[in-house]
Design a protein around this motif. Structure first.
Motif, short mmCIF file in Angstrom:
data_model
loop_
_atom_site.label_atom_id
_atom_site.label_comp_id
_atom_site.label_asym_id
_atom_site.label_seq_id
_atom_site.Cartn_x
_atom_site.Cartn_y
_atom_site.Cartn_z
N GLU A 86 -4.50 -25.33 -19.73
CA GLU A 86 -3.41 -26.17 -18.55
C GLU A 86 -3.84 -26.03 -16.92
N ILE A 87 -3.95 -24.83 -16.95
CA ILE A 87 -4.19 -24.54 -15.44
C ILE A 87 -5.67 -25.19 -14.80
N VAL A 88 -6.72 -25.17 -15.92
CA VAL A 88 -7.70 -25.93 -15.50
C VAL A 88 -7.47 -27.47 -15.26
N HIS A 89 -6.89 -28.05 -16.15
CA HIS A 89 -6.46 -29.31 -16.27
C HIS A 89 -5.71 -29.72 -14.73
N TYR A 90 -4.76 -28.82 -14.39
CA TYR A 90 -3.74 -28.99 -13.15
C TYR A 90 -5.05 -28.91 -12.10
N GLN A 91 -6.08 -28.14 -12.16
CA GLN A 91 -6.89 -28.05 -10.86
C GLN A 91 -7.89 -29.34 -10.88
N ARG A 92 -8.37 -29.71 -12.07
CA ARG A 92 -8.94 -31.07 -12.01
C ARG A 92 -8.32 -32.36 -11.65
N PHE A 93 -6.80 -32.38 -11.81
CA PHE A 93 -6.33 -33.51 -11.37
C PHE A 93 -5.83 -33.54 -9.83
N GLY A 94 -6.23 -32.31 -9.45
CA GLY A 94 -6.14 -31.99 -7.82
C GLY A 94 -7.43 -32.38 -7.20
N GLU A 95 -8.51 -32.47 -7.86
CA GLU A 95 -9.66 -32.77 -7.20
C GLU A 95 -9.92 -34.05 -6.51
N PRO A 96 -9.41 -34.99 -7.14
CA PRO A 96 -9.44 -36.51 -6.30
C PRO A 96 -8.77 -36.32 -4.79
N TYR A 97 -7.78 -35.60 -4.55
CA TYR A 97 -7.18 -35.46 -3.37
C TYR A 97 -8.07 -34.58 -2.59
N ARG A 98 -8.74 -33.55 -2.85
CA ARG A 98 -9.71 -32.77 -1.98
C ARG A 98 -11.05 -33.37 -1.70
#
Length: 180
Positions: free
Chosen positions: A166-178
């Motif tokens: 779940e933590i990894v998925h949260y981070q991955r969904f933040g990637e497009p913003y970065r």
């Protein structure tokens, strides 16, 4: 598109049945922040996604969430395998048992059956990615709560794995913003 490996993403080897724990963990199958809703959310959102990289991300994570549905189902099966009627009655599992025996059925820990109302798909990249990040955090919190209730290391181990994803998925969904 799909390639199915006939093994769990992470091993589940529960030796001691525990219907009380099954009644709690089942929420990660069919509850409001469970794996089934997550999978459907991401696999539906991808169709309206205008960016190929984000569409691929939604497909990847949505597919992995299906693997998590399989893991949760294996956990539930192993926690309820071979129960006697006396164990079912004593544990309070009788309310589930009367409708489903020990079959796997997507409900919340509260007993509410799975509903598509648990997830959203707006077709707007910002809205959907924020929805997904929030969903991953809610699922992580649910896994934290399960870990507070679980004593058996055989149960805690795959639950910890799922929490970490779940933590990894949260981070991955933040990637497009970065990267955008």
């Amino acid at each position: 598109m799909w390639q199915y490996e006939k093994k769990l993403q992470y091993p589940v080897n529960i030796k001691n049945p525990d219907p009380r724990m099954a009644k709690v963990i089942i929420t990660q199958l069919g509850g409001p922040d469970g794996e089934l809703g997550a999978s459907l959310r991401y696999l539906n959102q991808r169709f309206a996604m205008p960016y190929a990289e984000v569409k691929g991300l939604l497909t990847d994570v949505g597919t992995e969430e299906l693997a998590h549905v399989e893991m949760i189902s294996a956990i539930l099966y192993q926690l309820t395998k071979g129960l006697s009627i006396d164990e079912i009655k004593a544990s309070g599992f009788d309310t589930y048992f009367v409708d489903h025996t020990t079959g796997i059925y997507p409900i919340a820990a509260s007993g509410a059956p799975f509903t598509a109302a648990y997830f959203q798909s707006k077709g707007d990249i910002i809205t959907d990615l924020h929805e997904n990040m929030a969903a991953e955090q809610k699922a992580r919190t649910t896994y934290d709560n399960i870990l507070r209730l679980a004593d058996d290391p055989d149960v805690r181990d795959p639950i910890r794995f799922l929490r970490q994803r779940e933590i990894v998925h949260y981070q991955r969904f933040g990637e497009p913003y970065r990267s955008g």
